[in-house]
Design an enzyme around this catalytic site. Structure first.
Site, PDB file in Angstrom:
ATOM      1  N   GLU A   1      -0.369  -8.969  -1.416  1.00  0.00           N
ATOM      2  CA  GLU A   1      -1.086  -8.356  -0.522  1.00  0.00           C
ATOM      3  C   GLU A   1      -2.401  -7.650  -0.344  1.00  0.00           C
ATOM      4  O   GLU A   1      -2.103  -6.357   0.062  1.00  0.00           O
ATOM      5  CB  GLU A   1      -0.455  -7.737   0.832  1.00  0.00           C
ATOM      6  CG  GLU A   1      -0.564  -7.369   2.230  1.00  0.00           C
ATOM      7  CD  GLU A   1       0.515  -6.361   3.361  1.00  0.00           C
ATOM      8  OE1 GLU A   1       0.345  -4.714   2.552  1.00  0.00           O
ATOM      9  OE2 GLU A   1       1.146  -7.349   3.533  1.00  0.00           O
TER      10      GLU A   1
ATOM     11  N   HIS B   1       5.732   4.647  12.850  1.00  0.00           N
ATOM     12  CA  HIS B   1       5.692   5.723  12.286  1.00  0.00           C
ATOM     13  C   HIS B   1       5.459   6.494  11.166  1.00  0.00           C
ATOM     14  O   HIS B   1       4.750   6.886  10.238  1.00  0.00           O
ATOM     15  CB  HIS B   1       6.834   4.682  10.703  1.00  0.00           C
ATOM     16  CG  HIS B   1       6.524   3.739  10.016  1.00  0.00           C
ATOM     17  ND1 HIS B   1       5.262   3.866   9.107  1.00  0.00           N
ATOM     18  CD2 HIS B   1       6.352   2.545  10.642  1.00  0.00           C
ATOM     19  CE1 HIS B   1       4.933   2.972   8.395  1.00  0.00           C
ATOM     20  NE2 HIS B   1       5.223   1.804   9.588  1.00  0.00           N
TER      21      HIS B   1
ATOM     22  N   GLU C   1      -2.474   5.489   2.890  1.00  0.00           N
ATOM     23  CA  GLU C   1      -1.954   4.104   2.840  1.00  0.00           C
ATOM     24  C   GLU C   1      -3.155   3.289   1.979  1.00  0.00           C
ATOM     25  O   GLU C   1      -3.642   2.316   1.143  1.00  0.00           O
ATOM     26  CB  GLU C   1      -1.696   3.402   3.406  1.00  0.00           C
ATOM     27  CG  GLU C   1      -0.072   3.270   3.866  1.00  0.00           C
ATOM     28  CD  GLU C   1       0.510   4.663   4.802  1.00  0.00           C
ATOM     29  OE1 GLU C   1      -0.572   4.899   5.128  1.00  0.00           O
ATOM     30  OE2 GLU C   1       1.617   4.261   4.700  1.00  0.00           O
TER      31      GLU C   1
ATOM     32  N   ASP D   1       1.002  -0.894   0.133  1.00  0.00           N
ATOM     33  CA  ASP D   1       0.119  -0.206   0.023  1.00  0.00           C
ATOM     34  C   ASP D   1       1.088   1.140   0.035  1.00  0.00           C
ATOM     35  O   ASP D   1       0.392   2.147   0.510  1.00  0.00           O
ATOM     36  CB  ASP D   1      -0.713   0.170   1.243  1.00  0.00           C
ATOM     37  CG  ASP D   1      -0.329  -0.468   2.561  1.00  0.00           C
ATOM     38  OD1 ASP D   1       0.950   0.277   2.833  1.00  0.00           O
ATOM     39  OD2 ASP D   1      -0.665  -0.174   3.982  1.00  0.00           O
TER      40      ASP D   1
ATOM     41  N   HIS E   1      12.819   4.295  13.195  1.00  0.00           N
ATOM     42  CA  HIS E   1      12.558   4.989  11.408  1.00  0.00           C
ATOM     43  C   HIS E   1      13.409   5.954  10.959  1.00  0.00           C
ATOM     44  O   HIS E   1      13.171   7.392  12.263  1.00  0.00           O
ATOM     45  CB  HIS E   1      11.068   4.940  11.258  1.00  0.00           C
ATOM     46  CG  HIS E   1      10.442   4.693  10.117  1.00  0.00           C
ATOM     47  ND1 HIS E   1       9.982   5.854   8.753  1.00  0.00           N
ATOM     48  CD2 HIS E   1      10.105   3.731   9.531  1.00  0.00           C
ATOM     49  CE1 HIS E   1      10.439   5.285   7.812  1.00  0.00           C
ATOM     50  NE2 HIS E   1       9.321   4.601   7.712  1.00  0.00           N
TER      51      HIS E   1
ATOM     52  N   ARG F   1       2.082   8.022   9.005  1.00  0.00           N
ATOM     53  CA  ARG F   1       0.984   9.702   9.029  1.00  0.00           C
ATOM     54  C   ARG F   1       0.604  10.240   9.826  1.00  0.00           C
ATOM     55  O   ARG F   1       0.397  11.124   9.990  1.00  0.00           O
ATOM     56  CB  ARG F   1       1.346   9.448   7.771  1.00  0.00           C
ATOM     57  CG  ARG F   1       2.536   9.701   6.873  1.00  0.00           C
ATOM     58  CD  ARG F   1       2.593   9.870   5.384  1.00  0.00           C
ATOM     59  NE  ARG F   1       4.030  10.071   4.595  1.00  0.00           N
ATOM     60  CZ  ARG F   1       4.562  10.295   4.083  1.00  0.00           C
ATOM     61  NH1 ARG F   1       4.694  11.687   4.240  1.00  0.00           N
ATOM     62  NH2 ARG F   1       5.914  10.509   3.621  1.00  0.00           N
TER      63      ARG F   1
HETATM   64  C1  UD1 Z   1       6.216   4.478   4.082  1.00  0.00           C
HETATM   65  C2  UD1 Z   1       5.695   4.569   2.907  1.00  0.00           C
HETATM   66  C3  UD1 Z   1       4.293   3.518   4.453  1.00  0.00           C
HETATM   67  C4  UD1 Z   1       5.482   2.405   4.653  1.00  0.00           C
HETATM   68  C5  UD1 Z   1       6.933   3.012   5.588  1.00  0.00           C
HETATM   69  C6  UD1 Z   1       7.331   1.898   6.190  1.00  0.00           C
HETATM   70  C7  UD1 Z   1       4.405   5.682   1.828  1.00  0.00           C
HETATM   71  C8  UD1 Z   1       2.943   6.639   1.923  1.00  0.00           C
HETATM   72  N1  UD1 Z   1       4.815   5.383   2.845  1.00  0.00           N
HETATM   73  O1  UD1 Z   1       6.629   5.421   4.454  1.00  0.00           O
HETATM   74  O2  UD1 Z   1       3.270   2.791   3.947  1.00  0.00           O
HETATM   75  O3  UD1 Z   1       4.861   2.017   5.862  1.00  0.00           O
HETATM   76  O4  UD1 Z   1       7.416   3.512   4.597  1.00  0.00           O
HETATM   77  O5  UD1 Z   1       8.501   1.322   7.320  1.00  0.00           O
HETATM   78  O6  UD1 Z   1       4.577   5.147   0.898  1.00  0.00           O
HETATM   79  N2  UD1 Z   1      14.015   7.909   5.293  1.00  0.00           N
HETATM   80  C9  UD1 Z   1      15.654   8.145   4.803  1.00  0.00           C
HETATM   81  N3  UD1 Z   1      15.976   6.805   4.761  1.00  0.00           N
HETATM   82  C10 UD1 Z   1      15.149   5.866   4.462  1.00  0.00           C
HETATM   83  C11 UD1 Z   1      13.595   5.426   4.636  1.00  0.00           C
HETATM   84  C12 UD1 Z   1      13.777   6.836   5.366  1.00  0.00           C
HETATM   85  O7  UD1 Z   1      16.186   9.123   5.117  1.00  0.00           O
HETATM   86  O8  UD1 Z   1      15.635   4.560   3.795  1.00  0.00           O
HETATM   87  C13 UD1 Z   1      13.822   9.506   5.234  1.00  0.00           C
HETATM   88  C14 UD1 Z   1      13.868   9.965   4.484  1.00  0.00           C
HETATM   89  O9  UD1 Z   1      13.821  11.799   5.009  1.00  0.00           O
HETATM   90  C15 UD1 Z   1      12.281  10.686   3.295  1.00  0.00           C
HETATM   91  C16 UD1 Z   1      11.662   9.963   5.220  1.00  0.00           C
HETATM   92  O10 UD1 Z   1      12.085   9.428   5.517  1.00  0.00           O
HETATM   93  O11 UD1 Z   1      12.230  11.361   2.522  1.00  0.00           O
HETATM   94  C17 UD1 Z   1      10.100   9.249   4.343  1.00  0.00           C
HETATM   95  O12 UD1 Z   1      10.078   7.879   3.228  1.00  0.00           O
HETATM   96  P1  UD1 Z   1       8.487   8.149   2.854  1.00  0.00           P
HETATM   97  O13 UD1 Z   1       8.782   6.766   2.235  1.00  0.00           O
HETATM   98  O14 UD1 Z   1       8.430   9.162   2.305  1.00  0.00           O
HETATM   99  O15 UD1 Z   1       7.607   7.309   3.707  1.00  0.00           O
HETATM  100  P2  UD1 Z   1       7.803   6.777   5.557  1.00  0.00           P
HETATM  101  O16 UD1 Z   1       7.330   7.487   6.669  1.00  0.00           O
HETATM  102  O17 UD1 Z   1       9.063   6.409   5.338  1.00  0.00           O
HETATM  103  N1  UDP Z   2      11.740  -3.899  10.905  1.00  0.00           N
HETATM  104  C1  UDP Z   2      13.390  -4.171  10.668  1.00  0.00           C
HETATM  105  N2  UDP Z   2      13.959  -3.384  10.857  1.00  0.00           N
HETATM  106  C2  UDP Z   2      13.616  -2.550  11.822  1.00  0.00           C
HETATM  107  C3  UDP Z   2      12.056  -2.076  11.778  1.00  0.00           C
HETATM  108  C4  UDP Z   2      11.676  -2.983  11.846  1.00  0.00           C
HETATM  109  O1  UDP Z   2      14.018  -5.550   9.981  1.00  0.00           O
HETATM  110  O2  UDP Z   2      14.097  -1.000  12.669  1.00  0.00           O
HETATM  111  C5  UDP Z   2      11.331  -5.304   9.495  1.00  0.00           C
HETATM  112  C6  UDP Z   2       9.955  -5.627  10.585  1.00  0.00           C
HETATM  113  O3  UDP Z   2      10.570  -6.970  11.187  1.00  0.00           O
HETATM  114  C7  UDP Z   2       9.023  -5.679   9.504  1.00  0.00           C
HETATM  115  C8  UDP Z   2       8.844  -4.158   8.268  1.00  0.00           C
HETATM  116  O4  UDP Z   2      10.333  -3.743   8.783  1.00  0.00           O
HETATM  117  O5  UDP Z   2       9.148  -7.005   8.168  1.00  0.00           O
HETATM  118  C9  UDP Z   2       8.162  -3.188   9.291  1.00  0.00           C
HETATM  119  O6  UDP Z   2       8.163  -2.043   8.400  1.00  0.00           O
HETATM  120  P1  UDP Z   2       7.523  -1.096   8.473  1.00  0.00           P
HETATM  121  O7  UDP Z   2       6.940  -1.045  10.082  1.00  0.00           O
HETATM  122  O8  UDP Z   2       8.409   0.357   8.269  1.00  0.00           O
HETATM  123  O9  UDP Z   2       6.639  -0.958   7.827  1.00  0.00           O
HETATM  124  P2  UDP Z   2       5.128  -1.511   7.616  1.00  0.00           P
HETATM  125  O10 UDP Z   2       4.684  -3.054   8.098  1.00  0.00           O
HETATM  126  O11 UDP Z   2       4.552  -0.749   9.158  1.00  0.00           O
HETATM  127  O12 UDP Z   2       4.564  -0.892   6.777  1.00  0.00           O
END
Ligand code: UD1
Ligand code: UDP
Length: 377
Positions: free
Chosen positions: A119, A215, A133, A97, A247, A217
Site C-alpha cells: 500500500e 479514530h 500517517e 502508514d 475505536h 488523530r
Molecule cells: C493507529 C494508527 C492509525 C491507524 C489506526 C487503526 C498510528 C500513529 N496510528 O491509531 O494510523 O489508522 O491505528 O485503527 O500508528 N487501544 C486499546 N486496544 C487496542 C487498540 C488501541 O486499548 O486494541 C487504545 C490504547 O489506549 C492505545 C490507544 O488506543 O494507547 C491508541 O492506539 P494507537 O495505536 O497509538 O493509535 P490509534 O489511534 O489506534
Molecule cells: N473494522 C473492524 N471492526 C470494527 C471497525 C472496523 O473489523 O469495529 C475493520 C474495517 O472493516 C477495516 C479496518 O477495520 O478493514 C479499518 O480499520 P481502522 O478504521 O481502525 O483503520 P484505518 O483503515 O483507518 O487505518
C-alpha cells in the site's frame, strides 16, 4: 536456500491487509515466512489474528494504554532489533502508514535488510493530514526497496518522487483480497451466518442503518465534537438507527460517550471482529467514517460512504463516485448524510459505482514480486 521473509504488522487494519499477503507468501516454495506482530494494538489486533487464523512467531507486545507516538516508535525500533538478532530475515514486509510501519522500516534499514512496502504511494501532500500517517508513509517509502502501489495514481505519486520505476508495481489493494476471503468464510458457513444474524438483536429492521466509525488523530478535540454533533443530527431522524463500534483509543471514546451516549437512536458498541463488522456493513444503508480501510471496502458492498475528513490520500474513491469527502464541519457531514437518505437517485448512483481498489489478486502479485522480483499477472 529459501529467502527469509518477515511480515511485520501492529494494528487492526495492517493485520486485515497483511493476512492475504502472509497466506500468499507461504504458498511460494521459494520463501520461508515468519510473522512479527508489534501489537501496537492488542485486542483489536488479536480479533483479526483469530478470524484469519494468523499466528505470530514474534510478538513485541508494545501496547500501553493511551500510548504516545514516541513510546510506540522507541519500543518497535528496539524490539525489531532483538527479532533481527534472533532470526535475520532477507527482507521485511510492512503495510501502510502506522507508527509500526515507519519504525519497523527504520529498524530494517539500520540493519541493511530489504523492505517491501505494501500500500505504497498514497499521498495527501499535507504532512499534518493525516497526522502522523502522511509522514509515516513517506518515510517507509524513502526506505523501501520494493513499492506495491494499490493504484496507478499511487504509482504516479512514487514516480514523481523519483523512485526507480523498476521498483514500483501496481498490485491492487490487499484489502479487497481480505474482503473476498472474509465473504467466503461467512457465506460458506451457514451456522456462522445464522449466529451473526442473531448477534445484534437491537437492530430495527424498520429503520435505515447508518454505520459509523472514527479514530483519526487530526480530528481529536474540536473535530470529534463536530463529528459527534453531525451524527446526533442524523440520529434525530425517526427513520434512522445509528450503530457506532467505538475505536478503543480513549481520545475517541470520551467525546463519543459524552455527546452520543444514551441517545435513543444510537447504539455505541465495542469494536467488532472483522466478520461481524462485515455483516454490519452489509446491513447498513450508508456509512460515515474517517477510516481508510472502510472507504476501500464499502464500494465492493455497494454502500455509499461519507468520509469525515478534510483531505484524502484515496482520491480514486471520490473520482469513482463511491465516497463523498464531506469535510469536518457538522453541517457538511450531516447534510451529506441527509441527501443520501432523501435523494434516492443520488443514493443509487453512489451505490452502483465500481470499486477502484483492485480485483482481489493483490497479495498473489506481491508474493510473486517478493519471490522472483517480477510480476507476470
Ligand atoms: C493507529 C494508527 C492509525 C491507524 C489506526 C487503526 C498510528 C500513529 N496510528 O491509531 O494510523 O489508522 O491505528 O485503527 O500508528 N487501544 C486499546 N486496544 C487496542 C487498540 C488501541 O486499548 O486494541 C487504545 C490504547 O489506549 C492505545 C490507544 O488506543 O494507547 C491508541 O492506539 P494507537 O495505536 O497509538 O493509535 P490509534 O489511534 O489506534
Ligand atoms: N473494522 C473492524 N471492526 C470494527 C471497525 C472496523 O473489523 O469495529 C475493520 C474495517 O472493516 C477495516 C479496518 O477495520 O478493514 C479499518 O480499520 P481502522 O478504521 O481502525 O483503520 P484505518 O483503515 O483507518 O487505518
Amino acid at each position: 536456500m529459501k529467502k527469509k521473509i518477515l511480515v511485520v504488522f501492529g494494528t487492526r487494519p495492517e493485520a486485515i491487509k497483511m493476512a492475504p499477503v502472509v497466506k500468499a507468501c507461504k504458498a511460494r516454495p521459494e520463501l520461508e515466512v515468519k510473522v512479527c506482530v508489534t501489537a501496537q494494538h492488542r485486542q483489536m489486533l488479536d480479533q483479526v489474528m483469530e478470524i484469519f487464523g494468523l499466528k505470530a512467531d514474534f510478538d513485541l507486545n508494545v501496547m500501553a494504554p493511551n500510548q504516545t507516538l514516541a513510546d510506540v516508535t522507541c519500543k518497535v525500533l528496539k524490539g525489531m532489533e532483538e527479532v533481527f538478532a534472533e532470526w535475520k530475515p532477507d527482507m521485511i514486509l510492512v503495510q501502510g502508514d502506522t507508527t509500526t510501519v515507519m519504525a519497523a522500516a527504520l529498524a530494517a534499514f539500520y540493519h541493511k535488510i530489504a523492505i517491501g512496502h505494501v500500500e505504497a504511494g498514497l499521498r495527501t501532500g499535507n504532512l499534518y493530514s493525516p497526522w502522523p500517517e502522511e509522514a509515516n508513509r513517506l518515510i517507509a517509502g524513502c526506505l523501501a526497496n520494493q513499492h506495491y502501489a494499490p493504484t496507478p495514481r499511487s504509482r504516479d505519486n512514487l514516480l514523481k518522487e523519483n523512485k526507480d520505476p523498476a521498483t514500483v508495481f501496481v498490485t491492487g489493494n490487499t484489502v479487497i483480497d481480505a474482503l473476498h476471503e472474509a465473504v467466503k468464510i461467512m457465506d460458506g458457513d451457514a451456522a456462522l451466518k445464522a449466529r451473526l444474524a442473531t448477534q445484534f438483536p437491537f437492530l430495527d429492521p424498520a429503520k435505515r442503518l447508518v454505520l459509523v466509525t472514527g479514530h483519526r488523530r487530526e480530528n481529536f478535540g474540536e473535530g470529534f465534537i463536530h463529528i459527534c454533533n453531525a451524527i446526533k443530527r442524523v440520529a434525530s431522524r425517526p427513520d434512522v438507527q445509528v450503530v457506532y463500534p467505538m475505536h478503543m483509543n480513549p481520545n475517541v471514546r470520551k467525546p463519543v460517550n459524552e455527546i452520543l451516549g444514551g441517545l435513543a437512536n444510537v447504539n455505541l458498541i465495542e469494536p467488532l471482529d472483522y466478520l461481524s463488522f462485515l455483516y454490519m456493513m452489509r446491513q447498513s444503508y450508508l456509512i460515515m467514517t474517517d477510516s481508510g480501510g472502510v472507504q476501500e471496502e464499502a464500494p465492493s458492498l455497494g454502500k455509499p460512504v461519507i468520509v469525515m475528513r478534510d483531505t484524502t490520500e484515496r482520491p480514486e474513491a471520490v473520482d469513482a463516485g463511491t465516497v463523498i469527502l464531506a469535510g469536518t464541519e457538522t453541517e457538511s457531514m450531516a447534510s451529506a448524510a441527509e441527501r443520501l437518505l432523501d435523494d434516492a437517485a443520488f443514493y443509487d448512483k453512489m451505490a452502483r459505482a465500481v470499486n477502484p481498489y483492485g480485483d482481489g489478486l493483490a497479495a498473489r502479485r506481491i508474493a510473486e514480486l517478493v519471490a522472483t522480483g517480477t510480476m507476470q499477472s
